[in-house]
Scaffold this motif. Sequence first.
Motif, PDB file in Angstrom:
ATOM      1  N   ALA A 178      30.896   6.636  -9.518  1.00  0.00           N
ATOM      2  CA  ALA A 178      31.232   7.472 -10.669  1.00  0.00           C
ATOM      3  C   ALA A 178      32.684   7.944 -10.633  1.00  0.00           C
ATOM      4  O   ALA A 178      33.287   8.191 -11.678  1.00  0.00           O
ATOM      5  CB  ALA A 178      30.299   8.678 -10.719  1.00  0.00           C
ATOM      6  N   ALA A 179      33.260   8.035  -9.440  1.00  0.00           N
ATOM      7  CA  ALA A 179      34.631   8.542  -9.303  1.00  0.00           C
ATOM      8  C   ALA A 179      35.683   7.441  -9.357  1.00  0.00           C
ATOM      9  O   ALA A 179      36.878   7.748  -9.435  1.00  0.00           O
ATOM     10  CB  ALA A 179      34.756   9.288  -7.968  1.00  0.00           C
ATOM     11  N   ALA A 180      35.277   6.172  -9.340  1.00  0.00           N
ATOM     12  CA  ALA A 180      36.209   5.090  -9.042  1.00  0.00           C
ATOM     13  C   ALA A 180      36.585   4.231 -10.234  1.00  0.00           C
ATOM     14  O   ALA A 180      35.817   4.044 -11.174  1.00  0.00           O
ATOM     15  CB  ALA A 180      35.608   4.195  -7.955  1.00  0.00           C
ATOM     16  N   ASP A 181      37.802   3.683 -10.150  1.00  0.00           N
ATOM     17  CA  ASP A 181      38.247   2.612 -11.041  1.00  0.00           C
ATOM     18  C   ASP A 181      37.910   1.250 -10.454  1.00  0.00           C
ATOM     19  O   ASP A 181      37.676   0.289 -11.185  1.00  0.00           O
ATOM     20  CB  ASP A 181      39.759   2.695 -11.264  1.00  0.00           C
ATOM     21  CG  ASP A 181      40.185   4.027 -11.856  1.00  0.00           C
ATOM     22  OD1 ASP A 181      39.695   4.358 -12.946  1.00  0.00           O
ATOM     23  OD2 ASP A 181      40.988   4.731 -11.216  1.00  0.00           O
ATOM     24  N   ILE A 182      37.921   1.164  -9.118  1.00  0.00           N
ATOM     25  CA  ILE A 182      37.610  -0.066  -8.399  1.00  0.00           C
ATOM     26  C   ILE A 182      36.577   0.271  -7.330  1.00  0.00           C
ATOM     27  O   ILE A 182      36.745   1.243  -6.581  1.00  0.00           O
ATOM     28  CB  ILE A 182      38.855  -0.663  -7.716  1.00  0.00           C
ATOM     29  CG1 ILE A 182      39.945  -0.970  -8.746  1.00  0.00           C
ATOM     30  CG2 ILE A 182      38.496  -1.925  -6.925  1.00  0.00           C
ATOM     31  CD1 ILE A 182      41.274  -1.375  -8.114  1.00  0.00           C
ATOM     32  N   VAL A 183      35.527  -0.524  -7.258  1.00  0.00           N
ATOM     33  CA  VAL A 183      34.486  -0.338  -6.243  1.00  0.00           C
ATOM     34  C   VAL A 183      34.458  -1.579  -5.365  1.00  0.00           C
ATOM     35  O   VAL A 183      34.191  -2.687  -5.851  1.00  0.00           O
ATOM     36  CB  VAL A 183      33.098  -0.109  -6.879  1.00  0.00           C
ATOM     37  CG1 VAL A 183      32.035  -0.007  -5.794  1.00  0.00           C
ATOM     38  CG2 VAL A 183      33.114   1.132  -7.753  1.00  0.00           C
ATOM     39  N   VAL A 184      34.732  -1.405  -4.092  1.00  0.00           N
ATOM     40  CA  VAL A 184      34.695  -2.516  -3.138  1.00  0.00           C
ATOM     41  C   VAL A 184      33.317  -2.521  -2.481  1.00  0.00           C
ATOM     42  O   VAL A 184      32.940  -1.567  -1.787  1.00  0.00           O
ATOM     43  CB  VAL A 184      35.800  -2.386  -2.079  1.00  0.00           C
ATOM     44  CG1 VAL A 184      35.731  -3.557  -1.092  1.00  0.00           C
ATOM     45  CG2 VAL A 184      37.176  -2.323  -2.742  1.00  0.00           C
ATOM     46  N   LEU A 185      32.582  -3.591  -2.714  1.00  0.00           N
ATOM     47  CA  LEU A 185      31.243  -3.743  -2.132  1.00  0.00           C
ATOM     48  C   LEU A 185      31.395  -4.360  -0.755  1.00  0.00           C
ATOM     49  O   LEU A 185      31.636  -5.561  -0.611  1.00  0.00           O
ATOM     50  CB  LEU A 185      30.381  -4.612  -3.041  1.00  0.00           C
ATOM     51  CG  LEU A 185      30.173  -4.065  -4.459  1.00  0.00           C
ATOM     52  CD1 LEU A 185      29.508  -5.122  -5.345  1.00  0.00           C
ATOM     53  CD2 LEU A 185      29.352  -2.780  -4.436  1.00  0.00           C
ATOM     54  N   ALA A 186      31.259  -3.525   0.280  1.00  0.00           N
ATOM     55  CA  ALA A 186      31.553  -3.953   1.650  1.00  0.00           C
ATOM     56  C   ALA A 186      30.334  -3.798   2.547  1.00  0.00           C
ATOM     57  O   ALA A 186      30.425  -3.287   3.662  1.00  0.00           O
ATOM     58  CB  ALA A 186      32.739  -3.155   2.203  1.00  0.00           C
ATOM     59  N   VAL A 187      29.185  -4.231   2.034  1.00  0.00           N
ATOM     60  CA  VAL A 187      27.955  -4.206   2.826  1.00  0.00           C
ATOM     61  C   VAL A 187      27.550  -5.639   3.167  1.00  0.00           C
ATOM     62  O   VAL A 187      28.051  -6.594   2.584  1.00  0.00           O
ATOM     63  CB  VAL A 187      26.812  -3.490   2.069  1.00  0.00           C
ATOM     64  CG1 VAL A 187      27.198  -2.045   1.786  1.00  0.00           C
ATOM     65  CG2 VAL A 187      26.456  -4.219   0.784  1.00  0.00           C
TER      66      VAL A 187
END
Length: 275
Positions: free
Chosen positions: A62-71
Amino acid sequence: MSQQPVIAFIGAGNMARAIIGGLLENGFAASSIWAAEPDAARLEDLAAQGLNTTTDNQAAVAAADIVVLAVKPQIMKTVVNALAGAAQTHRPLFVSIAAGISLDALDRWLGGDAAVVRCMPNTPSLVQTGASGLFANARVSDLQREQATQVLEAVGVALWVQTEAELDIVTAISGSGPAYYFLMMEAMTAAGTRLGLSEETARGLTLQTALGAARMASSSDVDPTELRRRVTSPNGTTERAIKTFQAEGLEAMVEKAMTACRDRAVEMADELCKD
């Protein structure tokens, strides 16, 4: 970065931390980075550096412009499905660094119509000498492509490929490639020891030689074939070694190994992207 979007990392493992470290060293504000991780204790050091930390993945999205999926790829579906509501509401760019998870699968799990970039970084990103291949779906804007490039360039080289299928080849070259060189280092160290050097001396010479060769190749205006030719004197010691490698089929073995790696990446996509 000339423009600093807010970036959230879902997962705070080694690769996420490598990218975070690269961003900070390149002048990115810690206050513009979020790290989300279910284990709060793993976030303490990141919070101490000024990052926003949370155990709530949806809050980070909700806070981000870019979400890095690092799972890990094996849990990506579960993690991403839980983000679908926040993804549909806030519409950030998603950047996946997981092997074998297709753009179509990520888009479905996110609820559809999501802007998604797949990239394949490698472990030298941990020392900011990484190599990443990237591919975007059609919903990624030019600005978002630029932002994804900047994120990955924080830890090395970032190159865009022409098709998503090419990412499986990237996996075979740079994604898995460090292990090939480590294997060569192991073999040279072991051979040097068997030939009479101490293990410490053989390892030191091997590692420095690998470092020097890589630096020469990356900074030279000629290709590795020409560099090899220049250090291979006719009827000399290097020529004898090179001819031995070639007689044993080194080139064919490398291609066979990389093909097997590429094929396994394709298999993983089939296994992991089922609904």
